[in-house]
Scaffold this active site. Structure first.
Site, PDB file in Angstrom:
ATOM      1  N   ARG A   1      26.787  16.273   5.592  1.00  0.00           N
ATOM      2  CA  ARG A   1      26.340  17.787   6.095  1.00  0.00           C
ATOM      3  C   ARG A   1      27.346  17.981   7.281  1.00  0.00           C
ATOM      4  O   ARG A   1      27.501  17.094   7.952  1.00  0.00           O
ATOM      5  CB  ARG A   1      25.102  17.683   6.133  1.00  0.00           C
ATOM      6  CG  ARG A   1      23.899  17.804   5.225  1.00  0.00           C
ATOM      7  CD  ARG A   1      24.094  18.938   4.052  1.00  0.00           C
ATOM      8  NE  ARG A   1      23.297  18.722   2.979  1.00  0.00           N
ATOM      9  CZ  ARG A   1      23.205  18.332   2.005  1.00  0.00           C
ATOM     10  NH1 ARG A   1      24.366  17.711   1.792  1.00  0.00           N
ATOM     11  NH2 ARG A   1      22.444  18.286   0.827  1.00  0.00           N
TER      12      ARG A   1
ATOM     13  N   GLU B   1      28.135  27.628   3.817  1.00  0.00           N
ATOM     14  CA  GLU B   1      28.681  27.574   2.335  1.00  0.00           C
ATOM     15  C   GLU B   1      28.160  28.622   1.773  1.00  0.00           C
ATOM     16  O   GLU B   1      26.937  29.116   1.907  1.00  0.00           O
ATOM     17  CB  GLU B   1      28.020  26.359   2.186  1.00  0.00           C
ATOM     18  CG  GLU B   1      28.763  25.157   2.770  1.00  0.00           C
ATOM     19  CD  GLU B   1      28.430  23.584   2.183  1.00  0.00           C
ATOM     20  OE1 GLU B   1      27.752  23.841   1.114  1.00  0.00           O
ATOM     21  OE2 GLU B   1      28.825  22.788   2.535  1.00  0.00           O
TER      22      GLU B   1
ATOM     23  N   HIS C   1      32.141  21.080  -1.829  1.00  0.00           N
ATOM     24  CA  HIS C   1      30.750  20.548  -1.892  1.00  0.00           C
ATOM     25  C   HIS C   1      30.536  20.181  -3.452  1.00  0.00           C
ATOM     26  O   HIS C   1      29.572  20.603  -3.902  1.00  0.00           O
ATOM     27  CB  HIS C   1      29.642  21.640  -1.250  1.00  0.00           C
ATOM     28  CG  HIS C   1      28.283  20.830  -0.779  1.00  0.00           C
ATOM     29  ND1 HIS C   1      27.727  21.385  -0.228  1.00  0.00           N
ATOM     30  CD2 HIS C   1      27.897  19.530  -1.307  1.00  0.00           C
ATOM     31  CE1 HIS C   1      26.461  20.430   0.105  1.00  0.00           C
ATOM     32  NE2 HIS C   1      26.775  19.372  -0.536  1.00  0.00           N
TER      33      HIS C   1
END
Length: 326
Positions: free
Chosen positions: A236, A265, A285
């Site tokens: 993260r 994001e 991601h």
């Protein structure tokens, strides 16, 4: 039950074997990303069971209070994006299997792919070849270098094994209990936090983002890294202090970064500084985004819906709601 699935960008779930577990339900799949509360409230107004794909959409009080039929939120893993207190107050069960015995091999594999891509300059070499320039530089070999694994949980342990297989020395840093477990498993534990950041050639982060780990990697930590070193983050973005990675890269410590996670994001701003740096490899991601991983994960998520529908909810993170659910 009326089931809604958010943020399935490529409409993948319908194509997986696990989707048959929802055969008895009325399922709607949304493939775009929407965070506007009014739009979400309209989409989900009649939804009884909501399926989330990790933290792609935040589910907070203003939205929850506008979903009168919602009885269950089903997902997998951690849930910082869900207002659990509001769910409890509104009688909404949150089921989230924490898969205690199963690492995300997909994330571990992507971590190693990023290590190799950055150290061997693969994106830069591809760009050079496509531009007709042949080779663009000289990369680095992993063998005999030191891999630092920050966080020795399920994924960190798998990545440590990859490093050993590539002939790297592996050093671990983590909270005290995890350091003790790593040492008991035969791994080298750094003498200190400072020594960890100073001595490793590659450092990869494998920590959960909770209040205690937010910003745990500081600008001072990064300043201790070698100018030839690589920092990898597939966990993260919030584990690193805001702005510290960008500042560190500009200052030359670390010398490179490879990241799969971002402070905001989805990242769609092509002018984002990380995307424009030659010494940074970026992916959107995709650590857990493989068909195999999704079939494994969403089998659990869909089983939670069936368990709830049968009157026996499983993996409930707010059990106090059960006697009072809608």
């Amino acid at each position: 039950m009326r089931v809604a699935i958010l943020d399935d960008y490529f409409d993948t779930l319908r194509t997986l074997p696990c989707f048959t577990r929802l055969a008895a339900h009325d399922v709607t799949v949304w493939t775009d990303h929407v965070q506007d509360i009014d739009a979400l409230a309209r989409r989900l107004r009649s939804t009884e069971a909501l399926v989330l794909i990790r933290e792609r959409t935040a589910i907070r009080t203003p939205l929850l209070e506008r979903l009168p039929d919602l009885r269950l939120i089903s997902q997998r893993s951690v849930y910082p994006h869900i207002d659990i207190d509001a769910c409890t107050r509104l009688g909404i069960v949150v089921s989230s299997d924490m898969h205690a015995d199963t690492p995300s091999y997909a994330t571990a594999e992507l971590t190693w792919a990023l290590v190799l891509a950055a150290m061997r300059q693969i994106p830069q070499q591809m760009e050079s070849l496509r531009a007709g320039r042949w080779q663009s530089g000289v990369g680095e070999t992993l063998r005999s270098k030191t891999l630092g694994v920050y966080g020795f949980g399920r994924i960190g342990a798998v990545v440590a094994g990859y490093g050993r297989a590539f002939g790297m020395g592996v050093v671990v840093w983590a909270r005290e209990a995890s350091r003790a477990r790593a040492a008991a498993d035969g791994w080298t534990v750094a003498e200190s936090r400072d020594a960890f950041f100073e001595g490793c050639d590659v450092i990869t982060l494998h920590l959960r983002l909770i209040e205690a780990t937010e910003g745990i990697v500081t600008a001072a930590d990064l300043a201790r890294m070698k100018p030839t070193s690589l920092l990898v983050n597939t966990s993260r973005a919030g584990l690193i202090a805001p702005g510290a990675l960008l500042a560190g890269l500009r200052a030359g410590r670390p010398g490179m970064a490879a990241v799969d996670v971002y402070e905001r994001e989805p990242l769609t701003n092509t002018a984002d500084p990380l995307l424009r740096m030659e010494n940074v490899v970026c992916t959107p991601h995709i650590g857990y985004v493989t068909r195999d991983e999704w079939d494994l994960q969403f089998a659990d998520v869909f089983d939670q819906i069936n368990a709830f529908a049968s009157g026996i909810p499983t993996s409930v993170v707010n059990p106090e709601v059960l006697p009072h659910r809608r």
